[in-house]
Design a protein around this motif. Structure first.
Motif, PDB file in Angstrom:
ATOM      1  N   CYS A   1       2.453   1.686  -3.516  1.00  0.00           N
ATOM      2  CA  CYS A   1       1.459   2.113  -4.509  1.00  0.00           C
ATOM      3  C   CYS A   1       1.136   3.600  -4.353  1.00  0.00           C
ATOM      4  O   CYS A   1       1.005   4.316  -5.347  1.00  0.00           O
ATOM      5  CB  CYS A   1       0.188   1.274  -4.391  1.00  0.00           C
ATOM      6  SG  CYS A   1       0.374  -0.407  -5.004  1.00  0.00           S
TER       7      CYS A   1
ATOM      8  N   ASN B   1       2.234   6.141  -7.074  1.00  0.00           N
ATOM      9  CA  ASN B   1       0.974   6.418  -7.758  1.00  0.00           C
ATOM     10  C   ASN B   1       0.710   5.368  -8.846  1.00  0.00           C
ATOM     11  O   ASN B   1       0.465   5.697 -10.010  1.00  0.00           O
ATOM     12  CB  ASN B   1       0.961   7.833  -8.340  1.00  0.00           C
ATOM     13  CG  ASN B   1      -0.434   8.262  -8.723  1.00  0.00           C
ATOM     14  OD1 ASN B   1      -1.415   7.795  -8.146  1.00  0.00           O
ATOM     15  ND2 ASN B   1      -0.536   9.138  -9.703  1.00  0.00           N
ATOM     16  N   ILE B   2       0.788   4.109  -8.436  1.00  0.00           N
ATOM     17  CA  ILE B   2       0.549   2.995  -9.352  1.00  0.00           C
ATOM     18  C   ILE B   2      -0.464   2.052  -8.717  1.00  0.00           C
ATOM     19  O   ILE B   2      -0.746   2.118  -7.530  1.00  0.00           O
ATOM     20  CB  ILE B   2       1.850   2.225  -9.678  1.00  0.00           C
ATOM     21  CG1 ILE B   2       2.491   1.663  -8.397  1.00  0.00           C
ATOM     22  CG2 ILE B   2       2.822   3.098 -10.454  1.00  0.00           C
ATOM     23  CD1 ILE B   2       3.683   0.768  -8.643  1.00  0.00           C
ATOM     24  N   SER B   3      -0.987   1.142  -9.538  1.00  0.00           N
ATOM     25  CA  SER B   3      -1.941   0.156  -9.046  1.00  0.00           C
ATOM     26  C   SER B   3      -1.200  -1.039  -8.443  1.00  0.00           C
ATOM     27  O   SER B   3       0.005  -1.221  -8.660  1.00  0.00           O
ATOM     28  CB  SER B   3      -2.829  -0.329 -10.189  1.00  0.00           C
ATOM     29  OG  SER B   3      -2.057  -1.065 -11.117  1.00  0.00           O
ATOM     30  N   LYS B   4      -1.942  -1.870  -7.734  1.00  0.00           N
ATOM     31  CA  LYS B   4      -1.349  -3.084  -7.168  1.00  0.00           C
ATOM     32  C   LYS B   4      -0.871  -4.022  -8.271  1.00  0.00           C
ATOM     33  O   LYS B   4       0.134  -4.707  -8.127  1.00  0.00           O
ATOM     34  CB  LYS B   4      -2.354  -3.804  -6.275  1.00  0.00           C
ATOM     35  CG  LYS B   4      -2.635  -3.083  -4.980  1.00  0.00           C
ATOM     36  CD  LYS B   4      -3.635  -3.861  -4.140  1.00  0.00           C
ATOM     37  CE  LYS B   4      -3.953  -3.118  -2.863  1.00  0.00           C
ATOM     38  NZ  LYS B   4      -4.924  -3.842  -2.032  1.00  0.00           N
ATOM     39  N   ARG B   5      -1.605  -4.027  -9.370  1.00  0.00           N
ATOM     40  CA  ARG B   5      -1.226  -4.890 -10.499  1.00  0.00           C
ATOM     41  C   ARG B   5       0.088  -4.426 -11.124  1.00  0.00           C
ATOM     42  O   ARG B   5       0.941  -5.238 -11.476  1.00  0.00           O
ATOM     43  CB  ARG B   5      -2.343  -4.902 -11.545  1.00  0.00           C
ATOM     44  CG  ARG B   5      -2.047  -5.788 -12.717  1.00  0.00           C
ATOM     45  CD  ARG B   5      -1.983  -7.248 -12.301  1.00  0.00           C
ATOM     46  NE  ARG B   5      -1.583  -8.043 -13.443  1.00  0.00           N
ATOM     47  CZ  ARG B   5      -0.709  -9.036 -13.386  1.00  0.00           C
ATOM     48  NH1 ARG B   5      -0.184  -9.390 -12.251  1.00  0.00           N
ATOM     49  NH2 ARG B   5      -0.394  -9.696 -14.458  1.00  0.00           N
ATOM     50  N   SER B   6       0.265  -3.117 -11.265  1.00  0.00           N
ATOM     51  CA  SER B   6       1.527  -2.593 -11.795  1.00  0.00           C
ATOM     52  C   SER B   6       2.680  -2.951 -10.868  1.00  0.00           C
ATOM     53  O   SER B   6       3.760  -3.347 -11.318  1.00  0.00           O
ATOM     54  CB  SER B   6       1.473  -1.073 -11.953  1.00  0.00           C
ATOM     55  OG  SER B   6       0.531  -0.713 -12.924  1.00  0.00           O
TER      56      SER B   6
ATOM     57  N   GLN C   1       0.827  -1.204   0.000  1.00  0.00           N
ATOM     58  CA  GLN C   1       0.000   0.000   0.000  1.00  0.00           C
ATOM     59  C   GLN C   1       0.864   1.257   0.000  1.00  0.00           C
ATOM     60  O   GLN C   1       0.601   2.204  -0.750  1.00  0.00           O
ATOM     61  CB  GLN C   1      -0.928  -0.005   1.209  1.00  0.00           C
ATOM     62  CG  GLN C   1      -1.875   1.168   1.251  1.00  0.00           C
ATOM     63  CD  GLN C   1      -2.821   1.097   2.446  1.00  0.00           C
ATOM     64  OE1 GLN C   1      -2.770   0.163   3.231  1.00  0.00           O
ATOM     65  NE2 GLN C   1      -3.675   2.085   2.557  1.00  0.00           N
TER      66      GLN C   1
END
Length: 104
Positions: free
Chosen positions: A47, A51-56, A44
């Motif tokens: 991320c 400023n990225i998603s968990k998938r990234s 968390q």
């Protein structure tokens, strides 16, 4: 309960060896003191910082871009490693923005 008698000299040798073992463990812990969890970030935190998603984030782990440590089922990252990949992430965002503009 069993009672075991040992000679005083044997007991003193055991205590000396235990003391030496304790000193070695303390030396190793002091040498690796930078590995305290206070300096590590979880998914968390990373991320939010990048400023990225968990998938990234998972893609960066899977592709070896971002080193991590897993304890049980939770991932942890060194703050230094996060700082190191910020230029990479910034470049990737620029490329994606350029590709999106090209499509229009």
């Amino acid at each position: 309960m069993k009672i075991i008698n040992i000679e005083e000299s044997v007991f003193e040798k055991m205590m000396d060896r235990f003391g030496a073992f304790t000193r070695k463990v303390e030396a190793i812990c002091n040498r690796n003191s930078d590995k305290s969890m206070a300096k590590w970030l979880d998914n968390q935190d990373v991320c939010m910082i990048l400023n990225i998603s968990k998938r990234s984030l998972q893609n960066y782990r899977d592709n070896g871009i971002l080193p991590y440590t897993q304890i049980r089922h939770k991932m942890y990252y060194k703050a230094d490693d996060i700082e190191r990949i910020i230029p990479f992430i910034t470049q990737k965002e620029k490329e994606l923005t350029y590709k999106r503009k090209e499509r229009k």
